[in-house]
Write an enzyme that holds these catalytic residues in place. Structure first.
Site, short mmCIF file in Angstrom:
data_model
loop_
_atom_site.label_atom_id
_atom_site.label_comp_id
_atom_site.label_asym_id
_atom_site.label_seq_id
_atom_site.Cartn_x
_atom_site.Cartn_y
_atom_site.Cartn_z
CG ASN A 1 -2.16 4.01 10.69
OD1 ASN A 1 -1.79 3.43 9.66
ND2 ASN A 1 -2.60 3.37 11.74
CG HIS B 1 -2.93 -2.75 -2.93
ND1 HIS B 1 -1.88 -3.50 -2.49
CD2 HIS B 1 -3.47 -2.17 -1.85
CE1 HIS B 1 -1.78 -3.38 -1.19
NE2 HIS B 1 -2.74 -2.59 -0.77
CG HIS C 1 -7.30 2.46 2.62
ND1 HIS C 1 -6.21 1.68 2.95
CD2 HIS C 1 -7.35 2.46 1.26
CE1 HIS C 1 -5.62 1.25 1.83
NE2 HIS C 1 -6.30 1.71 0.80
CB SER D 1 -0.84 0.09 1.28
OG SER D 1 -1.86 -0.82 1.27
CG HIS E 1 -4.03 -7.57 1.53
ND1 HIS E 1 -4.09 -6.82 0.39
CD2 HIS E 1 -3.07 -7.02 2.32
CE1 HIS E 1 -3.20 -5.84 0.47
NE2 HIS E 1 -2.57 -5.93 1.63
CB ALA F 1 1.16 1.10 4.66
CE1 TYR G 1 -8.08 -6.59 2.35
CE2 TYR G 1 -6.26 -6.64 3.90
CZ TYR G 1 -6.88 -6.09 2.80
OH TYR G 1 -6.29 -5.06 2.12
CD GLU G 2 -7.53 -8.66 -1.93
OE1 GLU G 2 -8.06 -8.51 -3.04
OE2 GLU G 2 -6.30 -8.60 -1.75
CG MET H 1 -4.41 -5.69 7.93
SD MET H 1 -5.88 -4.95 7.20
CE MET H 1 -6.35 -3.78 8.49
CB SER H 2 0.49 -7.43 3.92
OG SER H 2 1.44 -6.43 4.28
N1 HPA Z 1 -3.45 -1.67 11.34
C1 HPA Z 1 -3.40 -2.69 10.46
N2 HPA Z 1 -2.94 -2.55 9.23
C2 HPA Z 1 -2.52 -1.34 8.85
C3 HPA Z 1 -2.54 -0.25 9.71
C4 HPA Z 1 -3.04 -0.42 11.03
O1 HPA Z 1 -3.10 0.50 11.86
N3 HPA Z 1 -2.04 0.83 9.03
C5 HPA Z 1 -1.72 0.37 7.79
N4 HPA Z 1 -2.00 -0.95 7.67
#
Ligand code: HPA
Length: 278
Positions: free
Chosen positions: A239, A67, A251, A36, A89, A119, A91-92, A215-216
């Site tokens: 973040n 993406h 996002h 990302s 991912h 990210a 989660y998809e 998440m990756s």
């Molecule tokens: N949590 C999970 N996945 C993420 C985050 C987060 O805060 N930021 C970017 N991908």
């Protein structure tokens, strides 16, 4: 689990065939996976050709904003690099095959090194920080190697003690020093997503030893390590993880922070690649 989660080795073999058909006899020295917001990093390389993911069996199209979804063949000082622009991912919900396809393709097209980027939410780091992954915690409640063991995927019980190659981490650190970019080190904790974490989960993850959450990356690293690739990973903190600041997570915020840091990464990445390939 309802969806067919297990890696489909026959599909992955077809994926390698698709890549070999387009680029016969091309052996990448390095495979880069851009997560990302990392897409602009391709601008640092001389791109020879690209294959949309839809044309590679098993990867398919990512529905996630930010993406881009293609595999590019880049040249760096006469050396071939595969750059996966965007990833699939867990989660998809389409199982592990699309998620780990880059690791499999990299290995079976002859790469020795895989550099993963992502990210991530900062637990012990702040937005804008860069973190070389020293180790991970798999909190996805699954593992891509579940299912029949296939020799092309490695042994049944792969050792994970040295998943993130120390020599390559040192080379990345040196590239940071050479380009005046501060690089940190830390533990990446992977949650399944797609919901962001709760503040209570982040407090728990901090206690567990996670420095950043995403998440990756972990699935690709598990398979890469199992197949004998040298794996390294860099997180860009996009973040504060949930509950650390009062602001809700979006996002869009992730995308904005990533855009602001990308010029730094575009400067840093060629130096990283130079050090890795030397
Ligand atoms: N949590 C999970 N996945 C993420 C985050 C987060 O805060 N930021 C970017 N991908």
């Amino acid at each position: 689990m309802l969806q067919p989660a297990n890696i489909d080795i026959e599909v992955l073999k077809l994926a390698v065939k698709d890549v070999n058909k387009r680029w016969p006899d091309v052996k990448p020295e390095l495979c880069l996976v851009l997560g990302s917001g990392w897409g602009d990093v391709v601008n640092a390389f001389d791109i020879k050709d690209s294959i949309p993911y839809e044309e590679i069996t098993g990867i398919g199209k990512s529905g996630v904003a930010g993406h881009s979804g293609k595999l590019s063949l880049a040249n760096y000082k006469d050396k071939n690099i595969f750059i996966f622009q965007g990833r699939r991912h867990w989660y998809e919900g389409e199982g592990w095959t699309p998620v780990v396809a880059p690791s499999y393709i990299a290995k079976h097209c002859g790469a020795e090194v895989m550099l993963l980027t992502n990210a991530a939410g900062g637990i012990n780091y702040a937005p804008g920080d860069l973190m070389i992954v020293s180790d991970h915690i798999n909190y996805m409640f699954s593992n891509p190697l579940i299912g029949p063991n296939h020799e092309k995927l490695g042994t049944r019980f792969p050792d994970m003690s040295y998943t993130y190659n120390k020599d390559l981490r040192d080379k990345i650190m040196a590239a940071g020093a050479e380009t005046n970019v501060k690089l940190n080190s830390g533990v990446y904790l992977a949650s399944s997503g797609p919901s962001y974490e709760t503040p209570a989960e982040i407090r728990a993850f901090k206690t567990l030893g996670g420095d950043a959450v995403g998440m990756s990356t972990v699935p690709e690293a598990i398979l890469g390590n199992s197949m004998g690739l040298k794996v390294v990973a860099i997180s860009c903190i996009s973040n504060y993880a949930a509950g650390i600041s009062k602001a809700p997570l979006t996002h869009e915020e992730v995308g904005e922070t990533m855009s602001s840091i990308m010029p730094t990464m575009v400067k840093l990445m060629p130096e990283i690649v130079k050090n890795i390939l030397n």
